[in-house]
Design a protein around this motif. Structure first.
Motif, PDB file in Angstrom:
ATOM      1  N   PHE A 411       0.788  -1.547  -0.517  1.00 32.43           N
ATOM      2  CA  PHE A 411       0.259   0.240   0.538  1.00 32.43           C
ATOM      3  C   PHE A 411       1.022   1.043  -0.033  1.00 32.43           C
ATOM      4  N   GLN A 412       0.556   2.378  -1.059  1.00 34.03           N
ATOM      5  CA  GLN A 412       0.904   3.371  -0.694  1.00 34.03           C
ATOM      6  C   GLN A 412      -0.235   4.405   0.464  1.00 34.03           C
ATOM      7  N   LEU A 413       0.281   4.759   1.620  1.00 31.24           N
ATOM      8  CA  LEU A 413      -0.647   5.038   2.640  1.00 31.24           C
ATOM      9  C   LEU A 413      -0.588   6.694   2.635  1.00 31.24           C
ATOM     10  N   GLY A 414       0.304   7.197   1.960  1.00 32.90           N
ATOM     11  CA  GLY A 414      -0.179   8.419   1.930  1.00 32.90           C
ATOM     12  C   GLY A 414       0.285   8.980   3.567  1.00 32.90           C
ATOM     13  N   VAL A 415      -0.321  10.296   4.263  1.00 31.34           N
ATOM     14  CA  VAL A 415      -0.274  10.872   5.421  1.00 31.34           C
ATOM     15  C   VAL A 415      -0.972  10.395   6.247  1.00 31.34           C
ATOM     16  N   LYS A 416      -1.859   9.620   6.198  1.00 30.85           N
ATOM     17  CA  LYS A 416      -3.228   9.187   6.957  1.00 30.85           C
ATOM     18  C   LYS A 416      -2.717   8.389   8.206  1.00 30.85           C
ATOM     19  N   TYR A 417      -1.710   7.500   8.376  1.00 37.74           N
ATOM     20  CA  TYR A 417      -1.245   7.479  10.120  1.00 37.74           C
ATOM     21  C   TYR A 417      -0.618   8.400  10.774  1.00 37.74           C
ATOM     22  N   SER A 418       0.615   8.577  10.175  1.00 40.57           N
ATOM     23  CA  SER A 418       1.403  10.207  10.498  1.00 40.57           C
ATOM     24  C   SER A 418       0.442  11.157  11.068  1.00 40.57           C
ATOM     25  N   ASP A 419      -0.705  11.451   9.895  1.00 37.88           N
ATOM     26  CA  ASP A 419      -0.964  12.743  10.664  1.00 37.88           C
ATOM     27  C   ASP A 419      -1.648  12.660  12.067  1.00 37.88           C
ATOM     28  N   LYS A 420      -2.672  11.334  11.638  1.00 38.20           N
ATOM     29  CA  LYS A 420      -3.057  11.047  13.225  1.00 38.20           C
ATOM     30  C   LYS A 420      -3.187  11.030  14.223  1.00 38.20           C
ATOM     31  N   LEU A 421      -0.991  10.731  14.042  1.00 37.33           N
ATOM     32  CA  LEU A 421      -1.016  10.186  14.733  1.00 37.33           C
ATOM     33  C   LEU A 421       0.641  11.116  15.633  1.00 37.33           C
ATOM     34  N   ASN A 422       0.483  12.503  14.654  1.00 36.69           N
ATOM     35  CA  ASN A 422       1.697  12.895  14.371  1.00 36.69           C
ATOM     36  C   ASN A 422       2.701  13.171  14.461  1.00 36.69           C
ATOM     37  N   ALA A 423       3.238  12.266  13.704  1.00 38.40           N
ATOM     38  CA  ALA A 423       4.693  11.327  13.314  1.00 38.40           C
ATOM     39  C   ALA A 423       5.420  12.161  12.229  1.00 38.40           C
ATOM     40  N   LYS A 424       6.277  13.661  12.570  1.00 39.62           N
ATOM     41  CA  LYS A 424       6.956  14.424  11.290  1.00 39.62           C
ATOM     42  C   LYS A 424       8.324  14.767  11.791  1.00 39.62           C
ATOM     43  N   TYR A 425       8.377  15.025  10.364  1.00 37.22           N
ATOM     44  CA  TYR A 425       9.807  15.748  10.286  1.00 37.22           C
ATOM     45  C   TYR A 425      10.571  16.848   9.327  1.00 37.22           C
ATOM     46  N   VAL A 426      11.436  17.429   9.445  1.00 36.61           N
ATOM     47  CA  VAL A 426      11.424  18.763   9.382  1.00 36.61           C
ATOM     48  C   VAL A 426      12.372  18.890   8.389  1.00 36.61           C
ATOM     49  N   ASP A 427      11.596  19.504   7.016  1.00 34.57           N
ATOM     50  CA  ASP A 427      11.967  20.004   6.168  1.00 34.57           C
ATOM     51  C   ASP A 427      12.653  20.477   5.541  1.00 34.57           C
ATOM     52  N   ASP A 428      13.790  20.561   4.555  1.00 34.05           N
ATOM     53  CA  ASP A 428      14.787  21.175   4.063  1.00 34.05           C
ATOM     54  C   ASP A 428      14.871  22.656   4.207  1.00 34.05           C
ATOM     55  N   GLY A 429      13.496  22.987   4.425  1.00 31.85           N
ATOM     56  CA  GLY A 429      12.890  24.642   4.772  1.00 31.85           C
ATOM     57  C   GLY A 429      12.857  25.015   6.224  1.00 31.85           C
ATOM     58  N   GLY A 430      12.686  23.616   6.931  1.00 28.70           N
ATOM     59  CA  GLY A 430      12.489  24.117   8.490  1.00 28.70           C
ATOM     60  C   GLY A 430      11.106  23.920   8.748  1.00 28.70           C
ATOM     61  N   ILE A 431      10.379  23.237   7.905  1.00 31.16           N
ATOM     62  CA  ILE A 431       9.131  22.835   8.291  1.00 31.16           C
ATOM     63  C   ILE A 431       9.116  21.465   8.667  1.00 31.16           C
ATOM     64  N   GLU A 432       7.844  21.459   9.524  1.00 30.70           N
ATOM     65  CA  GLU A 432       7.381  20.444   9.666  1.00 30.70           C
ATOM     66  C   GLU A 432       6.230  19.336   9.504  1.00 30.70           C
ATOM     67  N   ARG A 433       6.400  18.245   8.888  1.00 25.59           N
ATOM     68  CA  ARG A 433       5.314  17.744   8.157  1.00 25.59           C
ATOM     69  C   ARG A 433       5.549  16.559   8.418  1.00 25.59           C
ATOM     70  N   PRO A 434       4.147  15.346   8.330  1.00 23.76           N
ATOM     71  CA  PRO A 434       3.632  14.428   8.286  1.00 23.76           C
ATOM     72  C   PRO A 434       5.048  13.619   7.467  1.00 23.76           C
ATOM     73  N   PHE A 435       5.113  12.354   8.341  1.00 24.26           N
ATOM     74  CA  PHE A 435       5.992  11.326   6.989  1.00 24.26           C
ATOM     75  C   PHE A 435       4.700  11.025   5.503  1.00 24.26           C
ATOM     76  N   ILE A 436       5.431  10.335   4.613  1.00 20.57           N
ATOM     77  CA  ILE A 436       4.935   9.970   3.524  1.00 20.57           C
ATOM     78  C   ILE A 436       4.911   8.329   3.793  1.00 20.57           C
ATOM     79  N   MET A 437       4.261   7.706   4.527  1.00 18.18           N
ATOM     80  CA  MET A 437       4.779   6.189   4.332  1.00 18.18           C
ATOM     81  C   MET A 437       3.866   5.231   3.310  1.00 18.18           C
ATOM     82  N   GLY A 438       4.664   4.134   3.231  1.00 16.65           N
ATOM     83  CA  GLY A 438       4.083   2.984   2.579  1.00 16.65           C
ATOM     84  C   GLY A 438       4.331   2.025   3.598  1.00 16.65           C
TER      85      GLY A 438
END
Length: 566
Positions: A411-438
RNA sequence: CGGGGUGUAGCGCAGUUUGGUCCAGCGCGCCUGCUUUGGGAGCAGGAGGCCGGAGGUUCGAAUCCUCUCACCCCGACCA
């Protein structure tokens, strides 16, 4: 291993509990014993096979860049409450309470847990990562059946990948796709990757790996002319013909007393059922949904659920109709319908002057038309693809069906779980984003059953070399003391290069032959009469039944050559 | 959960309709001895079951009644 040192309790008769061939053979060949409904013990011979499949899966996952870890089967309720699945998962989750009255479950899957671990991945520099485990899963199946094919406790490889962007997810998804193909190929199985529905796990893009077998629980729709293949749940087709070029008419109310089914209405109006549009009413939480489709086609509830973004849809029942007196069971139609979402199959766009229910008891409209008489909120594909219809991809092939066993699902999950569970990383611009998941699953124990389902004959299992619990089955058929000593020596010799099961039991030849065919090692080395005469053994290949006479001194070399060839 | 069915020795089953002739029987498997040994051997002897469980009816229950548990098959779910 000497047979007399092993534990291989074979059965002459089929167990009463087993329905399909793989289940019967797994019990008869001494791989498996039942403990409770959907719960099994793996006996030594069965465990050897399970471990081999596991190792193949591990090797291919590692090669594809996966990192193995091990998470607990026992998981706290809180973790599942944050994702909302403590409720959503329903009765299928095995739940328990500890001595402090804290709620836990035995993990049916590990998205929640892995996402909490992935919070350690802080920066885009840490990505992508693909983590996997091979572990028992627990699902309180409504109806466990077919032995380990659908059991309540089963061995699964589950992998989860984390990405900063879609392109990265695509790359890992493709790597998993080929890893999965390799896994099933290495098990010696013919299979087909097919497009699939996301289901409860969710996600937009998803593929299942189907091992082809008549006893499979899934139906695969495929095109013989191109690569298109999909689970019946999601399969599309080109089936509706262009609109009859007739002018739009004014709708007319017709009396259709007691005529509630498509056939009855069509008969009484003397039209074919494809000139009738049926309206099916569903409840999905708060909303009422009216699904419109041609009278002669079947509604695919999985497609409808997918469009609505819910786990499942339920048809209106008697009580639901009582609560909505404006909806008359058997005479429901879209004209004048209020307080309901109208979803129509694409084919209605080209239909003209059709029959629909009038929302009045004993009446239908004829010559109804979209736009003119009612509006449609959502256009979608709602119907089952049927054999003989045109392929949705190449447009020329006629679709066919076959049955399959789902051994893997990616499956390609997208941000379905990372969004809800607040699982984030910081991108190269210093902004927090939810993981894109599979996420990527293989039913390891099911793969064992699927293999037998495809590789057997009326005598027993025919293991592919890659999964066989032993490479060679050595049978001693003579009671002669000298031959026995020779056989012991052959056993020692072969054991230097191969995993050998040596039937040294004091039983008749017939029993040894029958058991050897039943437990299915690829190669049988038989030491019997001919040994006394010419010091030669007979080698029988399980798959083909071919027999070869090989002299004592040539045994190792012959076997080596043969195995390289196969 | 709805519908259908089954629980009798390690495995596969008969017996239950019509209670007693069953302190329960058959095949396979198991144990002992002798013979046998290239496709599930023969003879002789033997072990093994509180008939899923609980309660009831009866002079008497595997068999009838009530409750209960487990398992299997058909449907929704899924690796």
């Amino acid at each position: 291993m000497r047979f007399t040192d092993g534990f291989i309790p074979t059965l002459r008769e089929d167990p009463a509990e087993a329905e399909i061939i793989s289940h019967k053979l797994m019990v008869r060949a001494g791989l498996l014993r039942k403990v409770a409904a959907g719960v099994y013990s793996w006996l030594p011979l069965g465990l050897k096979v399970l471990r081999k499949v596991e190792q193949i899966v591990r090797e291919e996952m590692d090669r594809a860049g996966g990192l193995e870890l091990l998470m607990p089967a026992l998981q706290p309720a809180e973790l599942w409450e944050t994702s909302g699945r403590w409720q959503a998962y329903g009765d299928e989750m095995m739940r328990l309470t500890d001595r402090h009255e804290h709620s836990f479950c035995l993990g049916p899957t590990h998205e929640e847990l892995i996402t909490s671990i992935a919070k350690e991945l802080r920066s885009y520099k840490d990505l992508p990562k693909c983590l996997y485990q091979i572990q028992m899963k627990f699902r309180d199946e409504i109806r466990p059946r077919f032995g380990v094919m659908r059991s309540r406790e089963f061995l699964m490889k589950d992998a989860y990948s984390f990405h900063a962007d879609q392109a990265s997810l695509d790359r890992t998804y493709e790597a998993m796709q080929s890893a999965y193909s390799l896994i099933v190929e290495r098990c010696g199985l013919s299979f087909r990757p097919v497009k699939a529905a996301g289901g409860l796990i969710g996600g937009a893009v998803s593929e299942e790996f189907m091992v082809l077998a008549d006893t499979g629980e899934d139906v695969v729709v495929y095109c013989p002319d191109c690569s298109y293949a999909a689970n019946l749940d999601t399969a599309a087709s080109k089936w509706h013909t262009a609109a009859p070029d007739e002018p739009l008419k004014e709708r007319v109310k017709v009396h259709t007393p007691e005529k509630t089914s498509v056939e009855e209405v069509a008969d009484s109006l003397n039209i074919s059922s494809d000139r009738l549009v049926k309206t099916l009413i569903f409840k999905t939480g708060e909303k009422t949904v009216a699904a419109l489709l041609p009278g002669h086609k079947g509604l695919n509830p999985v497609k409808l659920a997918g469009i609505l973004g819910v786990g499942e849809v339920a048809l209106y029942e008697e009580d639901d109709f009582k609560a909505r007196p404006d909806l008359i069971s058997g005479f429901v139609g879209p004209v004048g319908l209020s307080d309901a979402v109208i979803i129509a199959d694409h084919s209605l766009k080209t239909m003209r002057n059709f029959v629909v229910g009038a929302n009045v008891k004993d009446y239908h409209w004829r010559d109804a038309n979209v736009d003119q008489d009612f509006g449609v909120d959502v256009w979608a594909d709602l119907v089952y693809a049927e054999p003989g219809e045109l392929c949705p991809e190449c447009g020329t092939g006629r679709l066919e069906q076959m049955r399959g066993i789902e051994v893997g699902h990616i499956f390609q999950l997208g941000v379905k779980y990372s969004d809800k569970l607040n699982a984030k990383y910081v991108d190269d611009g210093g902004i927090e984003r939810p993981f894109i998941m599979g996420c990527y699953g293989v039913g390891v124990s099911r793969l064992v059953a699927a293999t037998i389902e495809q590789k057997h004959d009326d005598r027993g299992i025919i293991w592919p070399a890659s999964l066989a619990p032993f490479d060679i089955h050595l049978l001693l058929l003579s009671k002669d003391e000298e031959v026995k000593i020779d056989a012991d020596n052959v056993y020692e010799e072969l054991s230097s290069g191969y995993d050998v099961i040596y039937d040294d039991r004091q039983v008749s030849a017939g029993i040894k032959f029958a058991d050897a065919d039943l437990i299915g090692m690829p190669m049988q080395v038989i030491i019997g009469k001919k040994w006394l005469e010419t010091k030669s053994a007979e080698i029988k290949l399980r798959a083909t039944g071919e027999r070869f006479e090989v002299e004592a001194g040539d045994l190792l070399k012959w076997i080596k050559d043969r195995r390289q060839r196969d």
